[in-house]
Design a protein around this motif. Structure first.
Motif, PDB file in Angstrom:
ATOM      1  N   GLU A  76       0.619  -1.280   0.091  1.00 41.27           N
ATOM      2  CA  GLU A  76      -0.051  -0.164  -0.219  1.00 41.27           C
ATOM      3  C   GLU A  76       0.687   1.287   0.010  1.00 41.27           C
ATOM      4  O   GLU A  76       0.811   1.981  -0.509  1.00 41.27           O
ATOM      5  N   GLU A  77       2.174   0.974   1.170  1.00 38.70           N
ATOM      6  CA  GLU A  77       2.755   2.419   0.982  1.00 38.70           C
ATOM      7  C   GLU A  77       3.501   3.450  -0.402  1.00 38.70           C
ATOM      8  O   GLU A  77       3.769   4.005  -0.442  1.00 38.70           O
ATOM      9  N   LYS A  78       3.630   1.977  -1.666  1.00 38.63           N
ATOM     10  CA  LYS A  78       3.831   2.169  -2.723  1.00 38.63           C
ATOM     11  C   LYS A  78       2.997   2.453  -3.757  1.00 38.63           C
ATOM     12  O   LYS A  78       3.832   2.171  -5.167  1.00 38.63           O
ATOM     13  N   ASP A  79       1.953   1.914  -3.443  1.00 37.62           N
ATOM     14  CA  ASP A  79       1.282   2.018  -4.609  1.00 37.62           C
ATOM     15  C   ASP A  79       0.593   3.042  -5.141  1.00 37.62           C
ATOM     16  O   ASP A  79      -0.078   3.779  -4.361  1.00 37.62           O
ATOM     17  N   PRO A  80       0.814   3.305  -6.345  1.00 44.40           N
ATOM     18  CA  PRO A  80       0.983   4.823  -7.173  1.00 44.40           C
ATOM     19  C   PRO A  80      -1.216   5.566  -7.486  1.00 44.40           C
ATOM     20  O   PRO A  80      -1.293   6.389  -7.763  1.00 44.40           O
ATOM     21  N   PHE A  81      -1.760   3.702  -6.648  1.00 38.14           N
ATOM     22  CA  PHE A  81      -3.459   4.220  -6.526  1.00 38.14           C
ATOM     23  C   PHE A  81      -3.807   4.287  -5.510  1.00 38.14           C
ATOM     24  O   PHE A  81      -4.716   4.648  -5.177  1.00 38.14           O
TER      25      PHE A  81
END
Length: 262
Positions: free
Chosen positions: A119-124
């Protein structure tokens, strides 16, 4: 896309159209990727007025702090379809995220087992603790120019001008020690001109807000009076759409200038 841009000057219109030409296909592509990857996120172009842009600079929203403009800015609203949270991204932030979305989609197409990012790297995704501007209220302090107490219930409007709640506030003239004037003090003036060169003190009271969207966990208010360069911030109230702030702050102008009275 139903966006009308002919209200600005000629050169400004050209720049605005150029930004729209860049962003419109990018938003379509981001929505297609989101749907393909089942990210439950939708993107939408919005135009932010210079006035609203100035208000958003009071938040810690990424990319808005140093943004200055005399014309509408093309931005992108990101809405999480699962929980209804919305975030406004500057054009540059959105386009940078799009590159990461494309990379994620390519990994998905190549059946890479690690295509989906945490989640912390998800661009969405956006950090749910990111500060967002729910809406704004403009308060006019004319009664103070006559040394009259004011109690108002004002509409809170979102970035599109829609009413999203109400704010109850009070403004009360007082002496330099903070004692509020009463009718017996007879401090009323017939003309604001009478206050020029005299000391003026008043309490600003932000009592509460009512009927706010219930998708936000912590709510607080920020405001500035007259030429203030720093925000005054209330305490945060959690888990309610009807927060009671009971905030008060005394302001003093010693003396009141003609610019203040005008």
């Amino acid at each position: 896309a139903g966006v009308k841009v002919d209200s600005a000057g000629g050169g400004d219109v050209a720049l605005l159209q150029e930004d729209l030409i860049d962003v419109m296909p990018a938003v379509e592509e981001a929505n297609s990727i989101s749907e393909e990857l089942d990210k439950r996120v939708k993107f939408e172009i919005i135009l932010i007025s210079p006035q609203m842009l100035g208000k958003m600079q009071g938040t810690k929203a990424e990319g808005f702090t140093d943004m200055k403009s005399s014309t509408p800015e093309v931005c992108v609203k990101m809405k999480n379809l699962e929980n209804g949270t919305e975030f406004i991204w500057p054009k540059e932030k959105f386009l940078n995220r799009l590159y990461l979305m494309k990379e994620m989609y390519n990994n998905y197409e190549e059946e890479d087992d690690d295509w989906d990012l945490p989640e912390e790297k998800d661009p969405f995704q956006e950090d749910v603790n990111t500060e967002v501007s729910i809406g704004t209220v403009q308060v006019f302090l004319q009664p103070i120019a006559y040394m009259v107490e004011m109690k108002e219930q004002l509409e809170i409007t979102d970035i599109k001008g829609n009413k999203i709640g109400v704010m109850n506030l009070e403004v009360a003239p007082c002496n330099r020690k903070g004692r509020e004037y009463t009718e017996a003090d007879d401090m009323f003036v017939d003309s604001p001109e009478e206050l020029v060169g005299k000391d003026v003190h008043f309490w600003f009271k932000l009592v509460n807000c009512r009927g706010l969207p219930n998708k936000y966990t912590d709510v607080h208010c920020k405001y500035r009076v007259y030429l203030d360069e720093e925000d005054v911030t209330t305490e945060k109230i959690s888990l309610t759409s009807n927060p009671d702030f009971n905030h008060k702050k005394m302001f003093s102008f010693t003396p009141a200038t003609r610019q203040l009275i005008d």
